[in-house]
Design a protein around this motif. Sequence first.
Motif, PDB file in Angstrom:
ATOM      1  N   UNK A 217      38.237  47.157 -23.274  1.00 31.54           N
ATOM      2  CA  UNK A 217      37.450  48.007 -24.235  1.00 31.54           C
ATOM      3  C   UNK A 217      37.740  49.380 -23.776  1.00 31.54           C
ATOM      4  N   UNK A 218      37.512  50.686 -24.834  1.00 33.57           N
ATOM      5  CA  UNK A 218      37.630  51.863 -24.359  1.00 33.57           C
ATOM      6  C   UNK A 218      36.254  52.383 -24.324  1.00 33.57           C
ATOM      7  N   UNK A 219      36.168  53.528 -23.679  1.00 34.40           N
ATOM      8  CA  UNK A 219      34.940  54.211 -23.127  1.00 34.40           C
ATOM      9  C   UNK A 219      34.346  54.056 -21.501  1.00 34.40           C
ATOM     10  N   UNK A 220      34.837  53.072 -20.836  1.00 35.98           N
ATOM     11  CA  UNK A 220      34.543  53.011 -19.522  1.00 35.98           C
ATOM     12  C   UNK A 220      35.724  52.879 -18.701  1.00 35.98           C
ATOM     13  N   UNK A 221      35.236  52.965 -17.418  1.00 39.64           N
ATOM     14  CA  UNK A 221      36.441  52.428 -16.369  1.00 39.64           C
ATOM     15  C   UNK A 221      36.015  50.913 -15.920  1.00 39.64           C
ATOM     16  N   UNK A 222      36.943  50.451 -15.295  1.00 36.76           N
ATOM     17  CA  UNK A 222      36.696  49.114 -14.768  1.00 36.76           C
ATOM     18  C   UNK A 222      35.599  48.894 -13.773  1.00 36.76           C
ATOM     19  N   UNK A 223      35.230  50.079 -13.034  1.00 37.01           N
ATOM     20  CA  UNK A 223      34.227  50.161 -11.996  1.00 37.01           C
ATOM     21  C   UNK A 223      32.784  50.390 -12.491  1.00 37.01           C
ATOM     22  N   UNK A 224      32.705  50.380 -13.881  1.00 38.19           N
ATOM     23  CA  UNK A 224      31.241  50.743 -14.349  1.00 38.19           C
ATOM     24  C   UNK A 224      30.810  49.211 -14.525  1.00 38.19           C
ATOM     25  N   UNK A 225      29.584  49.329 -13.957  1.00 38.99           N
ATOM     26  CA  UNK A 225      28.952  48.071 -13.841  1.00 38.99           C
ATOM     27  C   UNK A 225      28.272  47.346 -15.265  1.00 38.99           C
ATOM     28  N   UNK A 226      28.316  48.256 -16.106  1.00 40.18           N
ATOM     29  CA  UNK A 226      28.013  47.929 -17.462  1.00 40.18           C
ATOM     30  C   UNK A 226      29.059  46.832 -18.278  1.00 40.18           C
ATOM     31  N   UNK A 227      30.181  47.064 -17.573  1.00 38.67           N
ATOM     32  CA  UNK A 227      31.356  46.331 -18.242  1.00 38.67           C
ATOM     33  C   UNK A 227      31.090  44.997 -18.378  1.00 38.67           C
ATOM     34  N   UNK A 228      31.292  44.257 -19.562  1.00 37.73           N
ATOM     35  CA  UNK A 228      31.359  42.920 -19.726  1.00 37.73           C
ATOM     36  C   UNK A 228      31.827  42.223 -18.839  1.00 37.73           C
ATOM     37  N   UNK A 229      32.930  42.480 -18.215  1.00 37.72           N
ATOM     38  CA  UNK A 229      33.661  41.641 -17.095  1.00 37.72           C
ATOM     39  C   UNK A 229      33.232  41.968 -15.822  1.00 37.72           C
ATOM     40  N   UNK A 230      32.359  42.838 -15.578  1.00 38.98           N
ATOM     41  CA  UNK A 230      31.852  43.379 -14.067  1.00 38.98           C
ATOM     42  C   UNK A 230      31.291  42.050 -13.605  1.00 38.98           C
ATOM     43  N   UNK A 231      31.301  41.527 -12.456  1.00 44.22           N
ATOM     44  CA  UNK A 231      30.326  40.424 -11.966  1.00 44.22           C
ATOM     45  C   UNK A 231      29.066  40.945 -11.444  1.00 44.22           C
ATOM     46  N   UNK A 232      28.102  40.206 -11.507  1.00 47.10           N
ATOM     47  CA  UNK A 232      26.795  40.562 -11.130  1.00 47.10           C
ATOM     48  C   UNK A 232      26.475  39.756  -9.901  1.00 47.10           C
ATOM     49  N   UNK A 233      25.853  39.971  -8.728  1.00 47.95           N
ATOM     50  CA  UNK A 233      25.628  39.219  -7.566  1.00 47.95           C
ATOM     51  C   UNK A 233      23.808  39.548  -7.700  1.00 47.95           C
ATOM     52  N   UNK A 234      23.397  38.265  -7.749  1.00 52.88           N
ATOM     53  CA  UNK A 234      21.737  38.272  -7.642  1.00 52.88           C
ATOM     54  C   UNK A 234      21.446  38.528  -6.266  1.00 52.88           C
ATOM     55  N   UNK A 235      20.586  39.452  -5.871  1.00 57.06           N
ATOM     56  CA  UNK A 235      19.870  39.764  -4.672  1.00 57.06           C
ATOM     57  C   UNK A 235      18.484  39.905  -4.810  1.00 57.06           C
ATOM     58  N   UNK A 236      17.678  39.855  -3.832  1.00 58.54           N
ATOM     59  CA  UNK A 236      16.189  39.965  -3.922  1.00 58.54           C
ATOM     60  C   UNK A 236      15.927  41.353  -4.837  1.00 58.54           C
ATOM     61  N   UNK A 237      14.928  41.282  -5.399  1.00 62.85           N
ATOM     62  CA  UNK A 237      14.426  42.358  -6.395  1.00 62.85           C
ATOM     63  C   UNK A 237      13.707  43.461  -5.613  1.00 62.85           C
TER      64      UNK A 237
END
Length: 250
Positions: A217-237
């Motif tokens: 997609x255009x509009x962001x780099x791969x390092x942007x955490x909002x990217x749909x392909x950016x993996x999320x690691x669940x840590x304590x809140x």
Amino acid sequence: MEIDHPESNEKASPNSIPAINLLMDPNYNLTLQEIARKFPKSVNKLIKGYISITADSEENRNNTLKYLNENDKEYILSERQEDRPLKIVFKNLPITHSTDLIKQDLKSKNFKIIRIGQLKDFKTNPPPHPIFLFEIAKTENSKNIYNIKTVNFLNVKIETYRKTNKATMCFKCSRFHHSARNCMRKAKCIKCAKNHETKDCPTKTKIDTPKCINCQETGHLASWRGCPKFPIITLPKNKPSYAQTENQPN
């Protein structure tokens, strides 16, 4: 690697021989056949796109690496917990302060610097934060880093790096879940998608319409955490990132 196998939460036992995580290619089975012939006691296991190869001795691990390098294979190294560097952050330095000057100062104090960077919030090309992240090799002297009060004649605040729920991104290949120091994959730039590290990209100015090398997609780099392909690691809140802390009002 930040985790011992790419995109997995498996942990290596402290005294185990670290795995070699081979990237699967069309000839992976031939590669495994040859490794099995040369080193029959090796154990191979498929883990999410990589083949984790565990040798039965350090010597055979080194010889396996030699064979992979000679045949231009891509892989990522796991590492023992005790071999992982210290990750620390320096605060209270100017945003534009030279990382080379910091490195020279620390080297003069007998610290072995593996990597230095400056923290950012990524979407397009925002300015960096006045927070510098260091990886320092574990030596007899390494923990003395916390005793440092000044760098380049400026007072600094030194803290242990806090892991956030942002997945580790390799500075070399721009993939996730491992560090550049363990990456033997081909380099890939998140700016232009060519085969060089992002830091070596000839494009130094802000990209108005960047294209993500992961989701396309255009509009962001791969390092942007909002990217749909950016993996999320669940840590304590309730544990804010350094960037969030920096932006909070006093």
